[in-house]
Design a protein around this motif. Structure first.
Motif, mmCIF file in Angstrom:
data_model
loop_
_atom_site.group_PDB
_atom_site.id
_atom_site.type_symbol
_atom_site.label_atom_id
_atom_site.label_comp_id
_atom_site.label_asym_id
_atom_site.label_seq_id
_atom_site.Cartn_x
_atom_site.Cartn_y
_atom_site.Cartn_z
ATOM 1 N N ARG A 1 -54.396 26.988 94.596
ATOM 2 C CA ARG A 1 -54.236 25.567 94.889
ATOM 3 C C ARG A 1 -55.544 25.000 95.416
ATOM 4 N NH1 ARG A 1 -49.645 25.310 99.000
ATOM 5 N NH2 ARG A 1 -50.528 27.312 99.489
ATOM 6 N N THR B 1 -57.525 21.064 96.612
ATOM 7 C CA THR B 1 -57.448 19.623 96.842
ATOM 8 C C THR B 1 -58.861 19.073 96.938
ATOM 9 O OG1 THR B 1 -57.418 19.720 99.270
ATOM 10 C CG2 THR B 1 -55.276 19.800 98.141
ATOM 11 N N ILE C 1 -52.990 26.915 84.015
ATOM 12 C CA ILE C 1 -53.843 25.911 84.654
ATOM 13 C C ILE C 1 -54.528 26.550 85.860
ATOM 14 C CG2 ILE C 1 -53.846 23.719 85.900
ATOM 15 C CD1 ILE C 1 -51.617 22.831 83.974
ATOM 16 N N GLY C 2 -55.852 26.470 85.878
ATOM 17 C CA GLY C 2 -56.633 27.115 86.928
ATOM 18 C C GLY C 2 -57.191 28.454 86.485
ATOM 19 N N ALA D 1 -56.985 25.474 90.688
ATOM 20 C CA ALA D 1 -58.408 25.720 90.884
ATOM 21 C C ALA D 1 -58.776 27.183 90.696
ATOM 22 C CB ALA D 1 -58.811 25.275 92.286
ATOM 23 N N MET E 1 -62.148 22.830 89.027
ATOM 24 C CA MET E 1 -61.032 21.908 89.226
ATOM 25 C C MET E 1 -60.367 21.802 87.871
ATOM 26 S SD MET E 1 -61.557 18.119 90.691
ATOM 27 C CE MET E 1 -60.330 16.870 90.572
ATOM 28 N N ARG E 2 -59.186 22.391 87.745
ATOM 29 C CA ARG E 2 -58.534 22.594 86.466
ATOM 30 C C ARG E 2 -59.429 23.497 85.631
ATOM 31 N NH1 ARG E 2 -57.975 17.208 87.878
ATOM 32 N NH2 ARG E 2 -55.898 16.708 88.606
ATOM 33 N N LEU F 1 -56.562 14.412 95.899
ATOM 34 C CA LEU F 1 -56.069 14.896 94.609
ATOM 35 C C LEU F 1 -55.713 16.358 94.745
ATOM 36 C CD1 LEU F 1 -58.857 13.487 92.240
ATOM 37 C CD2 LEU F 1 -56.631 12.466 92.717
ATOM 38 N N TRP F 2 -54.622 16.772 94.106
ATOM 39 C CA TRP F 2 -54.209 18.175 94.095
ATOM 40 C C TRP F 2 -54.435 18.717 92.691
ATOM 41 C CZ3 TRP F 2 -51.947 14.333 96.790
ATOM 42 C CH2 TRP F 2 -51.712 14.539 98.140
ATOM 43 N N PHE F 3 -54.824 19.984 92.585
ATOM 44 C CA PHE F 3 -55.105 20.555 91.272
ATOM 45 C C PHE F 3 -55.067 22.078 91.315
ATOM 46 C CE2 PHE F 3 -59.007 19.551 93.552
ATOM 47 C CZ PHE F 3 -59.696 20.743 93.534
#
Length: 141
Positions: free
Chosen positions: A36, A38, A12-13, A60, A73-74, A56-58
Motif C-alpha cells: 500500500r 499514499t 497492481i503494484g 506500490a 506508483m501503480r 491519493l492511495w495506490f
C-alpha cells in the motif's frame, strides 16, 4: 504484512520481470511490491493543478539497489534517484510506525515549475531495512 487485494488478484503494484532483472544487475538491496502506498500533496501547485491538502492511495513497489532508490506508483516510477545524486540528500526519509516508510520532499525538487510538499508513504515490513541502508550511504542522508 499481506500483499494488497489488488496485487493478489490483478497484479497492481507488481514490477515487470525485466525491471526486476535490471535491479538484480544493479545489486539489489531490498525490494517489496504489491504494498500500500499514499501520496499526500501539501500546498501543491504545478502542472495546472493545485491543492492545499490531498491524498491519493495506490498499489506500490519500492526498490533499493546499490545504485539507486526507486518507488513505483501503480506501474509508473514516482521516485527514481541515483544514490550519488545530490537531490537524494534533500529527500527526508523516515519511519512513521514500524511498517510505514516515508519519503518527503519539496515538489520543485524534480519538477522546476512545481511548488509545495510531496509525502510518499509505503506500508512495508522492509521499511527499517530500507531506511538503515539509505542511512549508510556516504553522502549522509
Amino acid at each position: 504484512m499481506a500483499k494488497t487485494f489488488l496485487y493478489r488478484f490483478f497484479g497492481i503494484g507488481k514490477l515487470p520481470a525485466k525491471l526486476v532483472e535490471e535491479f538484480h544487475a544493479e545489486g539489489l538491496v531490498a525490494i517489496d511490491e504489491g504494498i500500500r502506498g499514499t501520496l499526500t500533496f501539501i500546498d501543491f501547485r504545478g502542472g495546472g493543478r493545485y491543492s492545499n491538502w490531498r491524498r491519493l492511495w495506490f498499489g506500490a513497489a519500492i526498490v533499493l539497489t546499490q545504485k539507486r532508490f526507486v518507488a513505483y506508483m501503480r506501474r509508473q516510477p514516482a521516485i527514481d534517484v541515483a544514490l550519488d545524486d545530490p537531490r537524494l540528500n534533500k529527500i527526508e526519509f523516515c519511519i512513521e510506525d514500524p511498517e510505514t516508510f516515508v519519503a518527503a520532499f519539496d515538489a520543485g525538487l524534480f519538477q522546476r515549475n512545481w511548488s509545495g510538499r510531496l509525502e510518499y508513504r509505503f506500508t512495508t515490513p522492509k521499511s527499517m531495512q530500507v531506511l538503515a541502508s539509505l542511512q549508510k550511504i556516504p553522502s549522509g542522508i
